[in-house]
Scaffold this motif. Structure first.
Motif, PDB file in Angstrom:
ATOM      1  N   UNK A 164      56.351-150.264 -32.604  1.00 35.76           N
ATOM      2  CA  UNK A 164      56.528-150.831 -31.275  1.00 35.76           C
ATOM      3  C   UNK A 164      55.458-150.391 -30.288  1.00 35.76           C
ATOM      4  N   UNK A 165      55.898-150.130 -29.048  1.00 38.17           N
ATOM      5  CA  UNK A 165      54.967-149.773 -27.976  1.00 38.17           C
ATOM      6  C   UNK A 165      54.235-148.473 -28.268  1.00 38.17           C
ATOM      7  N   UNK A 166      54.915-147.538 -28.932  1.00 35.01           N
ATOM      8  CA  UNK A 166      54.261-146.278 -29.284  1.00 35.01           C
ATOM      9  C   UNK A 166      53.084-146.536 -30.227  1.00 35.01           C
ATOM     10  N   UNK A 167      53.288-147.396 -31.206  1.00 33.88           N
ATOM     11  CA  UNK A 167      52.196-147.734 -32.121  1.00 33.88           C
ATOM     12  C   UNK A 167      51.054-148.387 -31.345  1.00 33.88           C
ATOM     13  N   UNK A 168      51.376-149.312 -30.467  1.00 41.43           N
ATOM     14  CA  UNK A 168      50.344-150.023 -29.712  1.00 41.43           C
ATOM     15  C   UNK A 168      49.455-149.044 -28.946  1.00 41.43           C
ATOM     16  N   UNK A 169      50.093-148.105 -28.244  1.00 40.34           N
ATOM     17  CA  UNK A 169      49.323-147.134 -27.445  1.00 40.34           C
ATOM     18  C   UNK A 169      48.449-146.262 -28.349  1.00 40.34           C
ATOM     19  N   UNK A 170      49.026-145.784 -29.434  1.00 38.18           N
ATOM     20  CA  UNK A 170      48.259-144.925 -30.337  1.00 38.18           C
ATOM     21  C   UNK A 170      47.118-145.698 -31.001  1.00 38.18           C
ATOM     22  N   UNK A 171      47.399-146.912 -31.407  1.00 39.87           N
ATOM     23  CA  UNK A 171      46.376-147.719 -32.068  1.00 39.87           C
ATOM     24  C   UNK A 171      45.187-147.963 -31.145  1.00 39.87           C
ATOM     25  N   UNK A 172      45.454-148.378 -29.925  1.00 38.34           N
ATOM     26  CA  UNK A 172      44.365-148.666 -28.982  1.00 38.34           C
ATOM     27  C   UNK A 172      43.544-147.415 -28.705  1.00 38.34           C
ATOM     28  N   UNK A 173      44.228-146.286 -28.485  1.00 34.75           N
ATOM     29  CA  UNK A 173      43.513-145.040 -28.199  1.00 34.75           C
ATOM     30  C   UNK A 173      42.666-144.593 -29.392  1.00 34.75           C
ATOM     31  N   UNK A 174      43.253-144.629 -30.582  1.00 29.10           N
ATOM     32  CA  UNK A 174      42.548-144.155 -31.769  1.00 29.10           C
ATOM     33  C   UNK A 174      41.417-145.095 -32.180  1.00 29.10           C
ATOM     34  N   UNK A 175      41.663-146.410 -32.109  1.00 34.01           N
ATOM     35  CA  UNK A 175      40.623-147.354 -32.522  1.00 34.01           C
ATOM     36  C   UNK A 175      39.479-147.385 -31.510  1.00 34.01           C
ATOM     37  N   UNK A 176      39.798-147.193 -30.243  1.00 35.43           N
ATOM     38  CA  UNK A 176      38.727-147.127 -29.242  1.00 35.43           C
ATOM     39  C   UNK A 176      37.833-145.928 -29.512  1.00 35.43           C
ATOM     40  N   UNK A 177      38.457-144.781 -29.784  1.00 38.57           N
ATOM     41  CA  UNK A 177      37.676-143.592 -30.116  1.00 38.57           C
ATOM     42  C   UNK A 177      36.859-143.811 -31.396  1.00 38.57           C
ATOM     43  N   UNK A 178      37.475-144.468 -32.348  1.00 37.08           N
ATOM     44  CA  UNK A 178      36.812-144.766 -33.617  1.00 37.08           C
ATOM     45  C   UNK A 178      35.576-145.644 -33.394  1.00 37.08           C
ATOM     46  N   UNK A 179      35.729-146.677 -32.564  1.00 38.59           N
ATOM     47  CA  UNK A 179      34.613-147.583 -32.270  1.00 38.59           C
ATOM     48  C   UNK A 179      33.489-146.865 -31.515  1.00 38.59           C
ATOM     49  N   UNK A 180      33.851-146.005 -30.578  1.00 32.63           N
ATOM     50  CA  UNK A 180      32.814-145.257 -29.873  1.00 32.63           C
ATOM     51  C   UNK A 180      32.032-144.374 -30.851  1.00 32.63           C
ATOM     52  N   UNK A 181      32.732-143.854 -31.851  1.00 29.94           N
ATOM     53  CA  UNK A 181      32.045-143.078 -32.872  1.00 29.94           C
ATOM     54  C   UNK A 181      31.036-143.920 -33.630  1.00 29.94           C
ATOM     55  N   UNK A 182      31.413-145.156 -33.923  1.00 29.32           N
ATOM     56  CA  UNK A 182      30.486-146.056 -34.612  1.00 29.32           C
ATOM     57  C   UNK A 182      29.258-146.332 -33.756  1.00 29.32           C
ATOM     58  N   UNK A 183      29.460-146.457 -32.436  1.00 37.84           N
ATOM     59  CA  UNK A 183      28.322-146.673 -31.535  1.00 37.84           C
ATOM     60  C   UNK A 183      27.336-145.511 -31.626  1.00 37.84           C
ATOM     61  N   UNK A 184      27.857-144.302 -31.716  1.00 41.03           N
ATOM     62  CA  UNK A 184      26.995-143.126 -31.833  1.00 41.03           C
ATOM     63  C   UNK A 184      26.211-143.162 -33.140  1.00 41.03           C
ATOM     64  N   UNK A 185      26.853-143.580 -34.212  1.00 40.68           N
ATOM     65  CA  UNK A 185      26.186-143.668 -35.501  1.00 40.68           C
ATOM     66  C   UNK A 185      25.102-144.736 -35.491  1.00 40.68           C
TER      67      UNK A 185
END
Length: 222
Positions: A164-185
């Motif tokens: 539910x909403x907990x998954x949504x919040x965690x997913x957005x936070x984690x995937x955003x961090x993940x994508x920023x990591x890709x930008x660094x790479x």
């Protein structure tokens, strides 16, 4: 041969367009410009105009003598990027594949589907790039957990348990961090790598993920 001829004809076209513009300006100012010598009708070779370097005149030569620009060979930074990005993408897809059954927000599900659809084929391309150069898919001596944006095991476990909403919040936070990591790479390979093909692939990855970061922010679930 067809590739070289096509490149040569493209170069000739650009040079000819530039020459026409110069001639028009010259007539307007009352000056005349020298013209290239007429081709020898007895010659079977295709003659083309090759643009000169800045400040130099164009030259006329046989198409077969024209060589396309040489590509710089790949280096260690290119190989490392390809190996690391495969692992990075695998984790992103693992996260995205949780969304259909756990997300409450349609936007989260849509972005997750977009991520899986984009990064799956990119993994295949990176694997082919490595195989085509005789390079292994992974470096056993590299600690993938230290890659920028990689999510630790405890956070991945928590995401898998959330709904539910907990998954949504965690997913957005984690995937955003993940994508920023890709930008660094991507930034690292563009700075330290040498092969143009991989640089173009990295740029495409960066553009796609910047768009996804914006879409996740617009969801308002953080």
């Amino acid at each position: 041969m067809q590739h070289r001829r096509a490149w040569a004809l493209t170069a000739a076209t650009l040079a000819l367009v530039g020459a026409v513009g110069v001639a028009v300006l010259a007539r307007a100012s009352g000056r005349t410009e020298p013209t290239a010598a007429a081709p020898d009708p007895s010659s079977s070779a295709v003659r083309v105009l090759v643009p000169g370097r800045p400040g130099e005149s164009a030259t006329v030569t046989d198409a077969d003598a024209v060589r396309p620009p040489e590509q710089a060979p790949y280096n260690k930074a290119d190989v490392t990027y390809a190996q690391m990005m495969i692992v990075h993408h695998v984790q992103a897809i693992e996260m995205a594949d949780l969304a259909p059954e756990r997300a409450a927000n349609d936007g989260v599900r849509n972005i997750a589907a977009r991520i899986s659809a984009a990064q799956g084929p990119e993994i295949s391309v990176l694997r082919s790039w490595l195989a085509g150069r005789g390079q292994p898919e992974s470096d056993p001596g590299h600690d993938h957990s230290t890659m920028p944006g990689m999510q630790p095991a405890d956070k991945m476990a928590a995401l898998k348990a959330a709904t539910g909403a907990d998954f949504d919040r965690m997913f957005v936070a984690m995937m955003t961090e993940h994508h920023f990591g890709a930008q660094a790479m991507v930034g690292t390979v563009l700075k330290e790598g040498s092969e143009q093909i991989l640089a173009e692939m990295a740029n495409e990855t960066a553009v796609e993920q910047v768009s996804e970061i914006r879409r996740m922010r617009d969801l308002g679930v953080s």
